[in-house]
Design a protein around this motif. Structure first.
Motif, short mmCIF file in Angstrom:
data_model
loop_
_atom_site.label_atom_id
_atom_site.label_comp_id
_atom_site.label_asym_id
_atom_site.label_seq_id
_atom_site.Cartn_x
_atom_site.Cartn_y
_atom_site.Cartn_z
N LEU A 172 0.82 -1.20 0.00
CA LEU A 172 0.00 0.00 0.00
C LEU A 172 0.86 1.26 0.00
O LEU A 172 0.60 2.22 -0.73
CB LEU A 172 -0.94 0.00 1.21
N SER A 173 1.91 1.27 0.81
CA SER A 173 2.78 2.45 0.85
C SER A 173 3.57 2.58 -0.46
O SER A 173 3.81 3.69 -0.94
CB SER A 173 3.74 2.38 2.04
N ASP A 174 3.95 1.44 -1.06
CA ASP A 174 4.63 1.49 -2.37
C ASP A 174 3.71 2.10 -3.42
O ASP A 174 4.15 2.95 -4.23
CB ASP A 174 5.04 0.08 -2.80
N LEU A 175 2.45 1.70 -3.42
CA LEU A 175 1.50 2.23 -4.39
C LEU A 175 1.33 3.73 -4.20
O LEU A 175 1.34 4.50 -5.18
CB LEU A 175 0.15 1.52 -4.24
N ASP A 176 1.20 4.18 -2.97
CA ASP A 176 1.03 5.61 -2.71
C ASP A 176 2.25 6.40 -3.17
O ASP A 176 2.12 7.50 -3.74
CB ASP A 176 0.79 5.84 -1.21
#
Length: 478
Positions: A256-260
């Protein structure tokens, strides 16, 4: 050694036009048979042409200076000089041509698409083409026009339907290697991929291309890592695929943090907000990776993403992914307008543009700038008084003399034609037809004339008046 170059600065120069010839036909018992000087040949253009077999700008990185050939001078006997050969430079599909200030000149897409980056100079007119009823035997010819030249920047933006984006070592290269026949370099360290890789994928009846873009990291849009160098390769893609690593060993990262983080970089770069997106949770062949993929899938779907769990190693989930991508690509192609993809920027002149400007500088010098005056100066042989007088008459008929008077110029004031680094400067003497009194009727040779009937004399006088009212430019196009 560098094997892939996607941005180069090219120094180009078109060929110069050949000089016109000043010649008089001579044969036995006919010593003055009239002017027969031929025109000079046109200088060669520098052309950029899309070639599908070219995939990089490497050749121009090693040899950035390119020049077309010059036109040959004209000869007597009405023989025109040979045109210079055009220089054709092959460029990859998706090449953007910019000037030194970053303004887009052309966007080249499609096999065979061409753009004239530098135009060859026009050949000078010979004295046969300059002859008229009033100027029966010109004793001069026009010089060839210098070819255009300068610096242009070539940028390659990959033409692909789908772009795989994500952190370094997220498995993008592995994914494209199993989706297509591409063979990118794969290793267990970040930034293994240093150049974009292209692969062809078939999903049902749709065949599309997939680009593996080198890994992005936070700050890529500002130049950190390799992202800024290759974000331009995402611009042409119709679909973006976030490849998220579910088996990363870094404790401060999760899908999720990678996507953001990647979305922030894409938004910062700009122009990609309308592209449909898919999410691929990669490396589910790892037990912890599969568990993490199941945990984050609901959150991703709640954000509106279509999520696929896949493994490049185990070949899991690839068929479903390829069909989903084919569906999105087909929709994007159908939505595109039916028009030429190539974009060439044209900046037309204003309807009230006189074609030149007259300005007074701080030192009192009057400067004339414009395509026609500057071209005429380059075509004038200043060692020939008759040619200089012809130039003065052309400028007068164009309106330059009137505008100099309106600007406040007086006899003896300095006038420069052209830019500061390549101008012709002279002391201005206003005349109606410059030099006519001093040189008489330029280009006339009374030895060619026989007694003329009154009707012929009246017709010639009318021709003189008509020529004084309008610019006579021979066969030279404006």
């Amino acid at each position: 050694m560098t094997t892939f170059v996607d941005r180069v600065e090219l120094h180009i120069a078109a060929g110069n036009g050949g000089h016109g010839c000043a010649s008089v036909h001579r044969e036995k018992f006919k010593p003055l048979g009239g002017p027969d000087g031929g025109n000079g040949g046109r200088g060669g253009d520098v052309m950029l042409v899309v070639d599908q077999s070219v995939t990089t700008l490497l050749d121009y990185h090693h040899s950035p200076h390119r020049k077309a050939t010059n036109g040959k001078p004209g000869e007597g006997g009405n023989r025109s000089g040979k045109d210079g050969e055009d220089l054709v430079l092959a460029v990859p599909d998706g090449t953007v041509v910019l000037d030194k200030d970053g303004n887009v000149l052309a966007d080249l897409i499609g096999e065979g698409t061409s753009y004239v980056a530098a135009q060859g100079g026009r050949g000078g007119l010979g004295n046969a083409a300059l002859a008229s009823a009033r100027r029966k035997a010109p004793g001069f010819a026009l010089l060839g026009e210098p070819g255009r030249g300068g610096d242009v920047v070539l940028e390659l933006k990959t033409v692909a339907d789908v772009a795989l984006v994500g952190y370094p070592s997220a498995g993008k290269s592995s994914l494209i290697s199993v989706l297509s026949a591409a063979k990118p370099k794969i290793a267990d360290y970040p930034f293994t991929t240093l150049v974009p890789n292209l692969g062809v994928v078939t999903g049902g009846s749709t065949v599309f291309t997939v680009a593996d873009v080198p890994g992005l990291i936070p700050g890529a849009s500002q130049g950190r890592g390799l992202g800024l160098e290759f974000l331009r390769h995402v611009e042409r893609c119709s679909v973006l695929v976030h490849v998220l690593d579910t088996a990363t060993l870094e404790s401060d990262r999760d899908p999720l943090s990678d996507l953001d983080a990647i979305e922030d970089e894409l938004n910062e770069y700009g122009g990609l907000g309308d592209r449909p997106r898919l999410v691929v949770l990669n490396k589910i062949d790892v037990p912890d990776g599969k568990d993490l993929a199941e945990m984050v899938r609901p959150d991703l779907e709640a954000r509106g993403y279509k999520v696929f769990a896949a493994s490049a190693v185990a070949h899991t989930g690839l068929k479903e992914l390829s069909f989903a991508l084919a569906e999105l690509v087909a929709k994007a192609r159908a939505a595109k307008p039916k028009e030429e993809a190539t974009r060439i920027v044209i900046r037309p002149k204003a309807v009230d543009d006189a074609g030149y400007t007259v300005t007074r500088e701080e030192d009192g010098l009057y400067r004339v700038r414009g395509e026609k005056p500057e071209r005429w100066v380059h075509q004038t042989d200043f060692n020939n008084d008759e040619a200089v007088g012809y130039l003065a008459d052309r400028l007068s008929r164009l309106g330059v003399e009137d505008d100099l008077l309106k600007a406040g110029a007086r006899s003896g004031d300095g006038v420069a034609i052209g830019p500061e680094d390549n101008a012709v400067v002279f002391d201005w003497e206003p005349t109606v037809l410059a030099g006519a009194e001093m040189l008489g009727r330029r280009g006339e040779d009374h030895r060619l004339e026989a007694p003329r009937p009154a009707a012929t004399r009246r017709r010639d006088k009318q021709a003189e008046r008509d020529e004084a009212d309008q610019e006579y430019d021979g066969f030279e196009p404006f």
